[in-house]
Design an enzyme around this catalytic site. Structure first.
Site, mmCIF file in Angstrom:
data_model
loop_
_atom_site.group_PDB
_atom_site.id
_atom_site.type_symbol
_atom_site.label_atom_id
_atom_site.label_comp_id
_atom_site.label_asym_id
_atom_site.label_seq_id
_atom_site.Cartn_x
_atom_site.Cartn_y
_atom_site.Cartn_z
ATOM 1 N N TRP A 40 36.472 -29.544 -7.909
ATOM 2 C CA TRP A 40 35.401 -29.906 -6.966
ATOM 3 C C TRP A 40 34.190 -28.958 -7.010
ATOM 4 C CZ3 TRP A 40 33.719 -33.534 -3.659
ATOM 5 C CH2 TRP A 40 32.741 -33.152 -2.732
ATOM 6 N N ASP A 43 27.151 -27.790 -3.405
ATOM 7 C CA ASP A 43 25.802 -27.203 -3.531
ATOM 8 C C ASP A 43 25.601 -26.187 -4.664
ATOM 9 O OD1 ASP A 43 26.206 -28.273 -1.028
ATOM 10 O OD2 ASP A 43 25.519 -26.534 0.071
ATOM 11 N N GLN A 59 29.068 -24.068 -5.042
ATOM 12 C CA GLN A 59 30.210 -24.276 -4.155
ATOM 13 C C GLN A 59 31.337 -24.896 -4.963
ATOM 14 O OE1 GLN A 59 30.293 -23.919 -0.170
ATOM 15 N NE2 GLN A 59 29.526 -22.285 -1.472
ATOM 16 N N TRP A 67 36.747 -31.308 -1.497
ATOM 17 C CA TRP A 67 36.254 -30.091 -0.846
ATOM 18 C C TRP A 67 37.417 -29.318 -0.226
ATOM 19 C CZ3 TRP A 67 35.738 -27.978 4.128
ATOM 20 C CH2 TRP A 67 34.717 -27.046 4.289
ATOM 21 N N PHE A 99 30.675 -19.860 1.705
ATOM 22 C CA PHE A 99 29.777 -21.013 1.780
ATOM 23 C C PHE A 99 28.457 -20.716 1.045
ATOM 24 C CE2 PHE A 99 30.974 -24.073 5.489
ATOM 25 C CZ PHE A 99 32.201 -24.301 4.896
ATOM 26 N N GLU A 223 20.854 -27.983 6.976
ATOM 27 C CA GLU A 223 21.548 -27.126 6.013
ATOM 28 C C GLU A 223 20.582 -26.654 4.924
ATOM 29 O OE1 GLU A 223 26.074 -28.694 6.152
ATOM 30 O OE2 GLU A 223 24.782 -29.988 4.967
ATOM 31 N N TRP A 307 27.182 -36.726 0.945
ATOM 32 C CA TRP A 307 28.394 -36.419 1.709
ATOM 33 C C TRP A 307 29.111 -37.678 2.195
ATOM 34 C CZ3 TRP A 307 31.253 -32.550 1.049
ATOM 35 C CH2 TRP A 307 30.737 -31.281 0.801
HETATM 36 C C1 FRU Z 1 25.848 -28.400 2.285
HETATM 37 C C2 FRU Z 1 26.962 -27.557 2.877
HETATM 38 C C3 FRU Z 1 26.424 -26.218 3.338
HETATM 39 C C4 FRU Z 1 27.645 -25.357 3.320
HETATM 40 C C5 FRU Z 1 28.391 -25.886 2.129
HETATM 41 C C6 FRU Z 1 29.886 -25.874 2.281
HETATM 42 O O1 FRU Z 1 26.299 -29.367 1.430
HETATM 43 O O2 FRU Z 1 27.576 -28.260 3.937
HETATM 44 O O3 FRU Z 1 25.781 -26.267 4.579
HETATM 45 O O4 FRU Z 1 27.342 -24.007 3.196
HETATM 46 O O5 FRU Z 1 27.950 -27.216 1.933
HETATM 47 O O6 FRU Z 1 30.519 -26.209 1.104
#
Ligand code: FRU
Length: 496
Positions: A40, A43, A59, A67, A99, A223, A307
């Site tokens: 996975w 960001d 990420q 996730w 994060f 975000e 998302w």
């Molecule tokens: C955006 C987000 C961020 C967070 C990360 C978590 O896609 O939700 O705000 O830091 O992804 O994976």
């Protein structure tokens, strides 16, 4: 026995990192966009340039294709197109999961970790606190690397910025502000952006809150903010851009990216016009720019998903890709200021012409052409209404209609879509205002399209999952108006 285990371990490490990912031929695997070797990704994080290399952290959850506890994956590139996978840079620890955040180069050694240390500023998300229903789930922390991102040390006195009592308190983007000799951090806090300053990345002081005037839009959680100056090439004027990503209610559903143009006085950002959406497709999110790029170029990367359905898309080995890197520029027009997004010049080196026609009579049709890794460009008289369709031998198709003052893309019959009801719930619509489209650029890579119109003034980024590759291009125009300079190019894969 010990030696055998060691050899197996070395072998596995070579497969995963630094070597040609042999598996890059799975269905839907992009061939010239960045994807993780497996598992996975969401960001882009810590985008930074140092000593000839662009670093992309991201990420990453290395244990599943959905996730989960977040890490920072890592890759580097000299041209932003050919990436080399590197070992995971940051692992979760007792303070929390890692994060999103940014990375800077500490040229003046303000933090004392060494001159030109690469410093990551990220969010700790503590899932236990979150599950307990308390608010102080997220805090900001730093880690540093003195070997160009190869190895990382987390700062011993983390976190450097504690939660101010808000549930969502994350995604620090930091830059050095020369005029005040301070680091500035933008942070997404609930449905606003807070700005902090620091002399050394360790002690932070709150400076201001950015919440746009008359912004009654309810766009879910805010975000991944990003604040930077940008110069208008034609007149030399400089403005500041604040990018904000929104978890919900983007124009075509789910998550999306807006930006504000304004001024920054060292403490406070003030917008001078209403927000604009950066992209009207469904799959362009968590967009942020690279730090420290030579000549102050603004290069942006987005996560090419949404998302709403990101954890459900029909890929099995890995999940999701980044957009191609795009260069941002600011232009001034009578309706106000606007960002343009264009392919970086080195992208052209990947392309090879397969078909060219100067004057195109419509209806136009080209069959048996590989559109799975392709660029299609043409120009037309502004205001010509056209429908472009990309289809395959199974009759699946993706269409783009440029008609009047809107552009509409439709993927309702583009292949697999039953993984989530929102994927094909409605076509995507982009308003054009008074503008007339005269330049079309389409970039296709297995399961995605990036549509850039009028020199990057308009963009739409969408995913699709056809059961066979698209191999038929059709273009019809209203009143059979001719098109000009049609070019179809193949795009080389960047994973050899
Ligand atoms: C955006 C987000 C961020 C967070 C990360 C978590 O896609 O939700 O705000 O830091 O992804 O994976």
């Amino acid at each position: 026995m010990k030696n055998k285990l060691l050899l197996i371990w070395i072998f596995l490490c070579q497969i995963s990192f630094g070597q040609t990912p042999k598996s890059y031929t799975e269905p839907y695997r992009p061939q010239f966009h960045f994807t993780p070797p497996a598992k996975w990704m969401n960001d882009p994080n810590g985008l930074v340039y140092l000593n000839g290399k662009y670093h992309l952290f991201y990420q990453y959850y290395p244990e599943d294709i959905v996730w989960g506890p977040m890490h920072w994956g890592h890759a580097e590139s000299t041209d932003l197109l050919h990436w080399k996978h590197l070992p995971v840079a940051l692992y979760p620890d007792k303070l929390g999961w890692i994060f999103s955040g940014s990375a800077v180069i500490d040229k003046n050694n303000t933090a004392g970790f060494g001159k030109n240390a690469m410093i990551a500023i990220y969010t700790y998300h503590n899932d236990e606190i979150w599950k307990a229903g308390k608010k102080n789930t997220e805090s900001q922390a730093i880690a540093y690397s003195t070997d160009e991102g190869k190895t990382w040390t987390k700062y011993k006195d983390n976190p450097v910025l504690n939660n101010s009592g808000e549930q969502d308190f994350r995604d620090p983007k930091v830059f050095w502000h020369e005029e005040t000799s301070k680091w500035i951090m933008t942070l997404a806090v609930g449905d606003k952006i807070k700005l902090f300053s620091s002399p050394n990345l360790k002690e932070w002081q709150e400076e201001s809150t950015f919440k746009p005037k008359d912004d009654d839009s309810n766009l879910g959680v805010w975000e991944c903010p990003d604040l930077f100056p940008i110069k208008i090439k034609s007149n030399g004027e400089t403005y500041w851009v604040m990018i904000v990503n929104h978890g919900d209610k983007a124009p075509n559903g789910g998550s999306g990216t807006r930006y504000f143009i304004g001024d920054f006085d060292g403490k406070k950002f003030t917008e001078i016009q209403k927000a604009l959406w950066l992209d009207y497709g469904t799959d362009y999110y968590a967009t942020v720019t690279f730090s420290n790029v030579p000549n102050d170029k603004k290069i942006v990367l987005g996560w090419m998903s949404n998302w709403q359905y990101a954890t459900k898309v029909p890929t099995e080995v890995w999940r999701s890709a980044m957009t191609l890197p795009r260069e941002l520029n600011l232009i001034k027009q009578k309706e106000g200021y606007r960002l343009t997004q264009n392919m970086i010049p080195q992208f052209d080196a990947l392309t090879k012409s397969v078909f060219e026609q100067e004057k195109v009579v419509t209806p136009f049709e080209k069959t048996e052409i590989d559109l799975s890794q392709a660029e299609v460009n043409f120009t037309m008289e502004g205001g010509t209404d056209v429908i472009i369709s990309l289809s395959n031998i199974n009759g699946e198709l993706f269409t783009i209609a440029i008609a009047g003052d809107i552009v509409v893309t439709d993927r309702s019959n583009s292949g697999k879509s039953d993984f989530h009801e929102t994927f094909t719930a409605k076509p995507q619509v982009m308003p054009l205002g008074e503008d007339k489209i005269n330049e079309v650029q389409l970039i296709l890579d297995k399961s995605s399209i990036e549509i850039l119109l009028n020199g990057g003034k308009y963009s739409m980024t969408n995913l699709f999952f056809p059961t066979e590759q698209f191999s038929i291009l059709k273009i019809i125009s209203k009143d059979d108006k001719p098109l000009q300079n049609l070019k179809i190019k193949s795009v080389a894969r960047t994973w050899d």
